[in-house]
Design an enzyme around this catalytic site. Structure first.
Site, PDB file in Angstrom:
ATOM      1  N   LEU A  78      -2.042 -11.489  -5.694  1.00 15.20           N
ATOM      2  CA  LEU A  78      -1.109 -12.122  -7.018  1.00 15.20           C
ATOM      3  C   LEU A  78      -0.413 -10.416  -6.658  1.00 15.20           C
ATOM      4  O   LEU A  78       0.689 -10.893  -7.323  1.00 15.20           O
ATOM      5  CB  LEU A  78      -1.918 -12.014  -8.396  1.00 15.20           C
ATOM      6  CG  LEU A  78      -2.543 -13.341  -8.890  1.00 15.20           C
ATOM      7  CD1 LEU A  78      -3.298 -13.305 -10.006  1.00 15.20           C
ATOM      8  CD2 LEU A  78      -1.365 -14.639  -8.475  1.00 15.20           C
ATOM      9  N   GLU A  82      -8.842  -0.653  -3.739  1.00 16.81           N
ATOM     10  CA  GLU A  82     -10.206  -1.083  -3.647  1.00 16.81           C
ATOM     11  C   GLU A  82     -10.980  -1.268  -2.345  1.00 16.81           C
ATOM     12  O   GLU A  82     -12.431  -1.479  -2.311  1.00 16.81           O
ATOM     13  CB  GLU A  82      -9.673  -2.725  -2.464  1.00 16.81           C
ATOM     14  CG  GLU A  82      -8.738  -2.466  -1.989  1.00 16.81           C
ATOM     15  CD  GLU A  82      -8.058  -3.405  -1.134  1.00 16.81           C
ATOM     16  OE1 GLU A  82      -8.063  -5.259  -1.376  1.00 16.81           O
ATOM     17  OE2 GLU A  82      -6.934  -3.556   0.026  1.00 16.81           O
ATOM     18  N   ASP A 108       0.747  -1.130   0.081  1.00 20.78           N
ATOM     19  CA  ASP A 108       0.082  -0.301   0.186  1.00 20.78           C
ATOM     20  C   ASP A 108       0.437   1.186  -0.281  1.00 20.78           C
ATOM     21  O   ASP A 108       0.678   2.012  -0.035  1.00 20.78           O
ATOM     22  CB  ASP A 108      -1.182   0.165   1.658  1.00 20.78           C
ATOM     23  CG  ASP A 108      -2.207  -1.782   1.190  1.00 20.78           C
ATOM     24  OD1 ASP A 108      -2.087  -1.588   0.339  1.00 20.78           O
ATOM     25  OD2 ASP A 108      -2.989  -1.362   1.889  1.00 20.78           O
ATOM     26  N   GLY A 122      -4.981  -1.660  -2.129  1.00 18.49           N
ATOM     27  CA  GLY A 122      -5.161  -0.175  -1.074  1.00 18.49           C
ATOM     28  C   GLY A 122      -6.482   0.295  -0.171  1.00 18.49           C
ATOM     29  O   GLY A 122      -6.919   0.345  -0.610  1.00 18.49           O
ATOM     30  N   ARG A 145       0.541  -8.878  -4.044  1.00 23.24           N
ATOM     31  CA  ARG A 145       1.879  -9.535  -3.148  1.00 23.24           C
ATOM     32  C   ARG A 145       2.451 -10.688  -3.146  1.00 23.24           C
ATOM     33  O   ARG A 145       3.495 -10.592  -2.468  1.00 23.24           O
ATOM     34  CB  ARG A 145       0.778  -9.243  -2.158  1.00 23.24           C
ATOM     35  CG  ARG A 145      -0.389  -8.483  -1.415  1.00 23.24           C
ATOM     36  CD  ARG A 145      -0.237  -8.640   0.115  1.00 23.24           C
ATOM     37  NE  ARG A 145      -1.166 -10.008   0.933  1.00 23.24           N
ATOM     38  CZ  ARG A 145      -2.003 -10.148   1.632  1.00 23.24           C
ATOM     39  NH1 ARG A 145      -2.391  -7.989   1.763  1.00 23.24           N
ATOM     40  NH2 ARG A 145      -2.072 -10.547   2.123  1.00 23.24           N
TER      41      ARG A 145
HETATM   42  O1  F6P Z   1      -2.438  -4.059   4.099  1.00 24.15           O
HETATM   43  C1  F6P Z   1      -1.855  -4.208   3.002  1.00 24.15           C
HETATM   44  C2  F6P Z   1      -2.962  -5.076   1.858  1.00 24.15           C
HETATM   45  O2  F6P Z   1      -2.648  -5.298   0.860  1.00 24.15           O
HETATM   46  C3  F6P Z   1      -4.142  -4.454   1.726  1.00 24.15           C
HETATM   47  O3  F6P Z   1      -4.301  -3.427   0.419  1.00 24.15           O
HETATM   48  C4  F6P Z   1      -5.581  -4.673   1.387  1.00 24.15           C
HETATM   49  O4  F6P Z   1      -7.097  -4.835   2.155  1.00 24.15           O
HETATM   50  C5  F6P Z   1      -4.970  -6.421   2.769  1.00 24.15           C
HETATM   51  O5  F6P Z   1      -3.329  -6.601   2.843  1.00 24.15           O
HETATM   52  C6  F6P Z   1      -5.837  -7.616   2.838  1.00 24.15           C
HETATM   53  O6  F6P Z   1      -4.773  -8.865   3.591  1.00 24.15           O
HETATM   54  P1  F6P Z   1      -5.775  -9.395   3.549  1.00 24.15           P
HETATM   55  O7  F6P Z   1      -6.590  -9.922   3.134  1.00 24.15           O
HETATM   56  O8  F6P Z   1      -4.584 -10.196   4.216  1.00 24.15           O
HETATM   57  O9  F6P Z   1      -6.240  -9.843   5.594  1.00 24.15           O
END
Ligand code: F6P
Length: 393
Positions: free
Chosen positions: A291, A234, A124, A184, A293
């Site tokens: 994807l 998002e 992010d 994000g 990440r």
């Molecule tokens: O904090 C980083 C992030 O990639 C955000 O963009 C996203 O909303 C969130 O993690 C989602 O993470 P998880 O589904 O692993 O809780």
């Protein structure tokens, strides 16, 4: 007995985490320190779930985190900070490396007195600060130029929307509108970074969507171009401040809703409003989601991950009087690491970086020249001529 240093990773994983851990491990070995891996972030700190990293083989080119991750707010647990401190003490851990985004790093403020080195990571890119008290905007004034993981994710989203490697070709062939969701939750840095692959419009959380204006632009651009790529974060919001889409009953410890659906929500709305213009089957959405990440870190991420891992150990081995945030700073010779005492900040909120109008033009739904300059230091702009974009318009 060797002196012991702990290391943990929390929050959403990013590609260069193992690269930080591997380099911290090598540096600790070289300096005759023991590096103890704390499993699942602050969860392992609460439960004293540790591993001896000297027995673990690490590949810095593999994404994810060997130490696993969690989203735990130790402030929500009765005596959470005391339990963590007690565990560290009882296990002779004299310093801690905390690798995380704003939530994970916020826990460090609750045990500020314990020697910690903080390293930011999140796709992010929202841990940092842009000093505003300057007449002239300078890249050198950005505290923590980027967070680890952002460079890799930014290149991914750019190539994903681009002509040569991404969705532009199929959008063109079928005269489609394709809406791509970016991660994000509060900030639009990742969505904005897709600019390097030339989407037509970008919608980000910091600027609630002026839908009427947006629709007007979409209709106009489609009329001339016959296909469109739109990137939406998002966490984007409608004009009334509500999220385009959020799963309200899946909050975690830090109370963030579950996102994933903004592109579908925007698609549904556009299908309705564009029905009289063309076949609504030609409005589609894509959400690459995790994807962004996943996979291996790119060169920039890996290089700075290794430098930060090494620097963190060196500081703790030497001994520190107060906890330190290790920022990536730009100067005229490139990037460098800057150690900032944690006491400079009252809370992690002071290190929450948002996109503002210097970087994004909300009337045009696109990046500004300053935005391009900033991101251009992190990801290479895909040259428009090279990709022949002019030919398809
Ligand atoms: O904090 C980083 C992030 O990639 C955000 O963009 C996203 O909303 C969130 O993690 C989602 O993470 P998880 O589904 O692993 O809780």
């Amino acid at each position: 007995m060797k002196k012991r240093i702990g290391i943990l990773t929390g929050g959403g994983d990013v590609q260069p985490l193992n690269a930080i851990i591997a380099s911290a491990k090598d540096t600790a070995n070289a300096l005759n320190f023991e590096l103890v891996g704390i499993i699942k972030g602050w969860n392992g700190a609460l439960e004293a779930d540790y591993i001896d990293l000297s027995k673990v083989t690490l590949d810095p080119a593999i994404g994810g985190t060997i130490l696993k991750s969690s989203r735990v707010n130790i402030d929500k647990i009765e005596k959470g900070p005391e339990i963590v401190l007690d565990n560290l003490k009882r296990n002779n851990i004299s310093g801690l490396i905390v690798i995380g985004g704003e939530d994970t790093l916020s826990n460090s403020f609750l045990i500020k007195s314990f020697p910690q080195i903080l390293i930011s990571k999140t796709i992010d890119n929202d841990v940092g600060k842009i000093e505003t008290n300057q007449e002239e905007f300078r890249l050198e004034n950005i505290i923590n130029y980027f967070t680890l993981g952002f460079p890799t994710a930014a290149s991914k989203i750019s190539s994903l929307v681009s002509l040569k490697e991404g969705l532009r070709t199929t959008a063109y062939s079928h005269e489609r509108i394709i809406i791509v969701e970016s991660m994000g939750m509060h900030t639009g840095w990742l969505a904005l970074s897709s600019s390097m692959g030339f989407p037509d419009f970008i919608v980000i959380p910091e600027f609630p969507l002026n839908y009427e204006l947006f629709l007007e632009k979409v209709i106009k651009r489609y009329a001339s171009q016959k296909h469109l790529i739109i990137v939406v974060a998002e966490g984007a919001k409608w004009r009334n401040g509500s999220f385009l889409y959020a799963e309200k009953d899946e909050h975690e410890d830090f109370e963030h809703p579950r996102f994933g659906g903004s592109a579908t929500a925007l698609k549904t709305r556009l299908k309705k409003d564009l029905a009289k213009y063309f076949n609504k089957r030609n409005i589609n959405s894509v959400n690459p989601s995790y994807l962004y990440r996943s996979g291996k870190p790119n060169e920039l991420d890996r290089f700075w991950a290794q430098r930060l891992g090494e620097t963190a150990i060196k500081f703790l081995a030497k001994g520190i009087n107060e906890s330190i945030f290790l920022a990536i700073q730009k100067d005229n010779s490139g990037f460098k690491i800057k150690d900032i005492p944690l006491s400079k900040f009252n809370s992690i909120d002071e290190l929450h970086r948002f996109v503002d109008e210097r970087f994004y033009n909300p009337q045009e739904f696109k990046i500004t020249e300053i935005g391009k300059k900033y991101l251009g230091e992190i990801i290479r702009e895909i040259p428009i001529e090279e990709y022949g974009l002019n030919n398809v318009q």
